[in-house]
Scaffold this active site. Structure first.
Site, PDB file in Angstrom:
ATOM      1  N   ALA A  63       0.867  -1.172   0.000  1.00  0.00           N
ATOM      2  CA  ALA A  63       0.000   0.000   0.000  1.00  0.00           C
ATOM      3  C   ALA A  63       0.908   1.227   0.000  1.00  0.00           C
ATOM      4  O   ALA A  63       2.072   1.150   0.420  1.00  0.00           O
ATOM      5  CB  ALA A  63      -0.895  -0.014   1.226  1.00  0.00           C
ATOM      6  N   GLY A 108       0.583  -4.936   0.994  1.00  0.00           N
ATOM      7  CA  GLY A 108      -0.604  -5.010   0.141  1.00  0.00           C
ATOM      8  C   GLY A 108      -0.369  -5.788  -1.148  1.00  0.00           C
ATOM      9  O   GLY A 108      -1.313  -6.308  -1.741  1.00  0.00           O
ATOM     10  N   GLU A 111      -0.759  -9.310  -0.228  1.00  0.00           N
ATOM     11  CA  GLU A 111      -2.192  -9.498   0.041  1.00  0.00           C
ATOM     12  C   GLU A 111      -3.002  -9.555  -1.258  1.00  0.00           C
ATOM     13  O   GLU A 111      -3.948 -10.334  -1.367  1.00  0.00           O
ATOM     14  CB  GLU A 111      -2.680  -8.367   0.961  1.00  0.00           C
ATOM     15  CG  GLU A 111      -2.113  -8.532   2.365  1.00  0.00           C
ATOM     16  CD  GLU A 111      -2.032  -7.251   3.175  1.00  0.00           C
ATOM     17  OE1 GLU A 111      -2.301  -6.173   2.621  1.00  0.00           O
ATOM     18  OE2 GLU A 111      -1.689  -7.334   4.361  1.00  0.00           O
ATOM     19  N   GLU A 131       4.533  -4.838   7.533  1.00  0.00           N
ATOM     20  CA  GLU A 131       3.720  -3.801   8.194  1.00  0.00           C
ATOM     21  C   GLU A 131       4.132  -3.496   9.628  1.00  0.00           C
ATOM     22  O   GLU A 131       4.147  -2.338  10.032  1.00  0.00           O
ATOM     23  CB  GLU A 131       2.232  -4.173   8.157  1.00  0.00           C
ATOM     24  CG  GLU A 131       1.574  -3.976   6.797  1.00  0.00           C
ATOM     25  CD  GLU A 131       1.639  -5.200   5.907  1.00  0.00           C
ATOM     26  OE1 GLU A 131       2.467  -6.100   6.168  1.00  0.00           O
ATOM     27  OE2 GLU A 131       0.862  -5.258   4.949  1.00  0.00           O
TER      28      GLU A 131
HETATM   29  N1  DAK Z   1       4.546   3.092  -1.032  1.00  0.00           N
HETATM   30  C1  DAK Z   1       4.914   4.219  -1.662  1.00  0.00           C
HETATM   31  N2  DAK Z   1       5.992   4.327  -2.453  1.00  0.00           N
HETATM   32  C2  DAK Z   1       6.767   3.238  -2.590  1.00  0.00           C
HETATM   33  C3  DAK Z   1       6.452   2.009  -1.941  1.00  0.00           C
HETATM   34  C4  DAK Z   1       5.278   1.955  -1.125  1.00  0.00           C
HETATM   35  N3  DAK Z   1       4.870   0.852  -0.532  1.00  0.00           N
HETATM   36  N4  DAK Z   1       7.411   1.123  -2.264  1.00  0.00           N
HETATM   37  C5  DAK Z   1       8.264   1.764  -3.078  1.00  0.00           C
HETATM   38  N5  DAK Z   1       7.881   3.035  -3.285  1.00  0.00           N
HETATM   39  C6  DAK Z   1       8.545   4.053  -4.084  1.00  0.00           C
HETATM   40  C7  DAK Z   1       9.781   4.609  -3.387  1.00  0.00           C
HETATM   41  O1  DAK Z   1       9.420   5.590  -2.453  1.00  0.00           O
HETATM   42  C8  DAK Z   1      10.551   5.157  -4.557  1.00  0.00           C
HETATM   43  O2  DAK Z   1       9.972   6.388  -4.931  1.00  0.00           O
HETATM   44  P1  DAK Z   1      10.922   7.656  -5.382  1.00  0.00           P
HETATM   45  O3  DAK Z   1      11.831   7.883  -4.209  1.00  0.00           O
HETATM   46  O4  DAK Z   1      11.632   7.178  -6.601  1.00  0.00           O
HETATM   47  O5  DAK Z   1       9.936   8.774  -5.616  1.00  0.00           O
HETATM   48  C9  DAK Z   1      10.240   4.169  -5.669  1.00  0.00           C
HETATM   49  O6  DAK Z   1       9.057   3.495  -5.280  1.00  0.00           O
HETATM   50  C10 DAK Z   1      11.343   3.144  -5.846  1.00  0.00           C
HETATM   51  O7  DAK Z   1      11.570   2.546  -4.596  1.00  0.00           O
HETATM   52  P2  DAK Z   1      13.055   2.399  -3.955  1.00  0.00           P
HETATM   53  O8  DAK Z   1      13.930   3.511  -4.417  1.00  0.00           O
HETATM   54  O9  DAK Z   1      12.872   2.236  -2.490  1.00  0.00           O
HETATM   55  O10 DAK Z   1      13.518   1.048  -4.622  1.00  0.00           O
HETATM   56  P3  DAK Z   1      14.547  -0.016  -4.031  1.00  0.00           P
HETATM   57  O11 DAK Z   1      14.826  -0.972  -5.125  1.00  0.00           O
HETATM   58  O12 DAK Z   1      15.715   0.658  -3.379  1.00  0.00           O
HETATM   59  O13 DAK Z   1      13.732  -0.765  -2.881  1.00  0.00           O
HETATM   60  C11 DAK Z   1      11.816  -1.892  -1.934  1.00  0.00           C
HETATM   61  C12 DAK Z   1      12.640  -1.557  -3.218  1.00  0.00           C
HETATM   62  C13 DAK Z   1      10.530  -2.590  -2.346  1.00  0.00           C
HETATM   63  C14 DAK Z   1      12.654  -2.836  -1.044  1.00  0.00           C
HETATM   64  C15 DAK Z   1      11.517  -0.567  -1.176  1.00  0.00           C
HETATM   65  O14 DAK Z   1      10.942   0.370  -2.087  1.00  0.00           O
HETATM   66  C16 DAK Z   1      10.590  -0.754  -0.030  1.00  0.00           C
HETATM   67  O15 DAK Z   1      10.964  -1.254   1.034  1.00  0.00           O
HETATM   68  N6  DAK Z   1       9.328  -0.342  -0.233  1.00  0.00           N
HETATM   69  C17 DAK Z   1       8.321  -0.419   0.818  1.00  0.00           C
HETATM   70  C18 DAK Z   1       7.869  -1.851   0.992  1.00  0.00           C
HETATM   71  C19 DAK Z   1       6.854  -1.961   2.094  1.00  0.00           C
HETATM   72  O16 DAK Z   1       7.148  -1.670   3.263  1.00  0.00           O
HETATM   73  N7  DAK Z   1       5.681  -2.357   1.724  1.00  0.00           N
HETATM   74  C20 DAK Z   1       4.577  -2.521   2.641  1.00  0.00           C
HETATM   75  C21 DAK Z   1       3.794  -1.249   2.645  1.00  0.00           C
HETATM   76  S1  DAK Z   1       2.656  -1.260   3.961  1.00  0.00           S
HETATM   77  C22 DAK Z   1      -4.238  -1.264   6.428  1.00  0.00           C
HETATM   78  C23 DAK Z   1      -4.398  -1.173   5.091  1.00  0.00           C
HETATM   79  C24 DAK Z   1      -3.365  -1.520   4.270  1.00  0.00           C
HETATM   80  C25 DAK Z   1      -2.158  -1.929   4.768  1.00  0.00           C
HETATM   81  C26 DAK Z   1      -2.018  -2.008   6.126  1.00  0.00           C
HETATM   82  C27 DAK Z   1      -3.043  -1.694   6.961  1.00  0.00           C
HETATM   83  N8  DAK Z   1      -5.314  -0.970   7.312  1.00  0.00           N
HETATM   84  C28 DAK Z   1      -6.179   0.097   7.004  1.00  0.00           C
HETATM   85  C29 DAK Z   1      -5.364  -1.607   8.598  1.00  0.00           C
HETATM   86  C30 DAK Z   1      -1.078  -2.246   3.909  1.00  0.00           C
HETATM   87  C31 DAK Z   1       0.162  -1.901   4.273  1.00  0.00           C
HETATM   88  C32 DAK Z   1       1.292  -2.013   3.383  1.00  0.00           C
HETATM   89  O17 DAK Z   1       1.253  -2.561   2.311  1.00  0.00           O
END
Ligand code: DAK
Length: 261
Positions: A63, A108, A111, A131
């Site tokens: 997400a 997400g 998921e 998360e």
């Molecule tokens: N959200 C927003 N932007 C993201 C993103 C994300 N999840 N993942 C990557 N990006 C963006 C980065 O910010 C970057 O943007 P710029 O800086 O270029 O503008 C671009 O994508 C490229 O990413 P990186 O530069 O970081 O690329 P790397 O190869 O170095 O790293 C990575 C790739 C996937 C390891 C890294 O980007 C990363 O760790 N991303 C976040 C992964 C993550 O934590 N995903 C889980 C998100 S939390 C809920 C509802 C929904 C949810 C929870 C609760 N409720 C209402 C209860 C869901 C939660 C989630 O999914």
């Protein structure tokens, strides 16, 4: 649509989450467009869906963290509901849905893949529920579907540790059915989709319903669900043709495609 590509290929279709610059992260707009795309699928023709991500690096990296960062409790709940409603629509979609996971499937993204019926991935795929490292719970069904797919103990370890799951481990624990090279992934996904689309559509739909609804019921109730959906196939043109073709024993006869009815 800004973030979703839709391509219909004969009797199956491909949905691509197309927000490559953000690794296909799911913001509200992506979720809304995905929802609208599902509503627009021509179910008279399309018999199987494939969902994948744009580019070579990511299926969906979760997400959108930027969008979520300032949400209030009420807004967080509403965002969770928006995702849950779309993913539930996929899970209960009348036709099978294949996730072709082409890279990161985090939060997400994992998921979304888990709401699909079949998951296959490329050898650069990375799964995980990061998360708790961000201060939240998995919110689009992650706490529920992961345990159902890989078992409670493994799901709890993946979620509590927030550690990424490597592709070989994802395969070993049954989170994905098969791993292919990047080049092979969509070829295989399309092969599975066209193979499913060759089978009797009402029977395939009823199998999906029977499995899904049966899993939420007791065995006695589940068998009644199965009986009803089995009975529902009879008197259809597909059941008549499929059985007549078998009983005919004419080796020279070529099997016709099943009709939608
Ligand atoms: N959200 C927003 N932007 C993201 C993103 C994300 N999840 N993942 C990557 N990006 C963006 C980065 O910010 C970057 O943007 P710029 O800086 O270029 O503008 C671009 O994508 C490229 O990413 P990186 O530069 O970081 O690329 P790397 O190869 O170095 O790293 C990575 C790739 C996937 C390891 C890294 O980007 C990363 O760790 N991303 C976040 C992964 C993550 O934590 N995903 C889980 C998100 S939390 C809920 C509802 C929904 C949810 C929870 C609760 N409720 C209402 C209860 C869901 C939660 C989630 O999914």
């Amino acid at each position: 649509m800004d973030y979703i590509l839709y391509e219909q290929k004969n009797n199956y279709a491909i949905i691509t989450i197309n927000r490559e610059k953000a690794l296909n992260a799911l913001n509200s707009q992506v979720l809304e467009e995905l929802d609208a795309t599902l509503d627009a699928v021509d179910l008279d023709v399309v018999r199987c869906l494939i969902i994948t991500g744009a580019g070579e690096k990511s299926f969906v990296a979760g997400a959108d963290i930027g969008e979520m960062s300032n949400l209030t409790k009420a807004e967080g709940e509403a965002f969770g509901k928006k995702g849950n409603d779309v993913f539930r629509k996929i899970e209960t979609f009348p036709i099978p849905v294949i996730a072709a996971v082409n890279g990161f499937a985090l939060g997400g993204g994992c998921e979304l893949a888990m709401s699909c019926d079949i998951r296959i991935c490329s050898d650069n795929a990375v799964f995980g529920q990061p998360e708790v490292g961000l201060g939240i719970t998995p919110g689009f069904g992650g706490t529920q579907r992961l345990a159902r797919i890989v078992g409670v103990g493994r799901a709890k370890q993946i979620i509590f540790t927030a550690k990424n799951v490597k592709v070989e481990d994802a395969y070993r624990i049954g989170l994905v059915n098969a791993v292919y090279t990047k080049e092979e992934l969509m070829i295989k996904a399309e092969k599975i989709a066209s193979g499913i689309a060759k089978n009797a559509p009402i029977a395939v739909r009823n199998c999906k319903k029977a499995i899904n609804e049966g899993l939420d019921a007791s065995m006695d109730e589940a068998l009644v669900i199965e009986e009803k959906l089995f009975g529902d196939c009879f008197e259809t043109a597909d059941q008549k043709y499929g059985m007549e073709f078998f009983l005919d024993k004419n080796k020279d006869k070529v099997k016709e495609p099943f009709k939608n009815c």
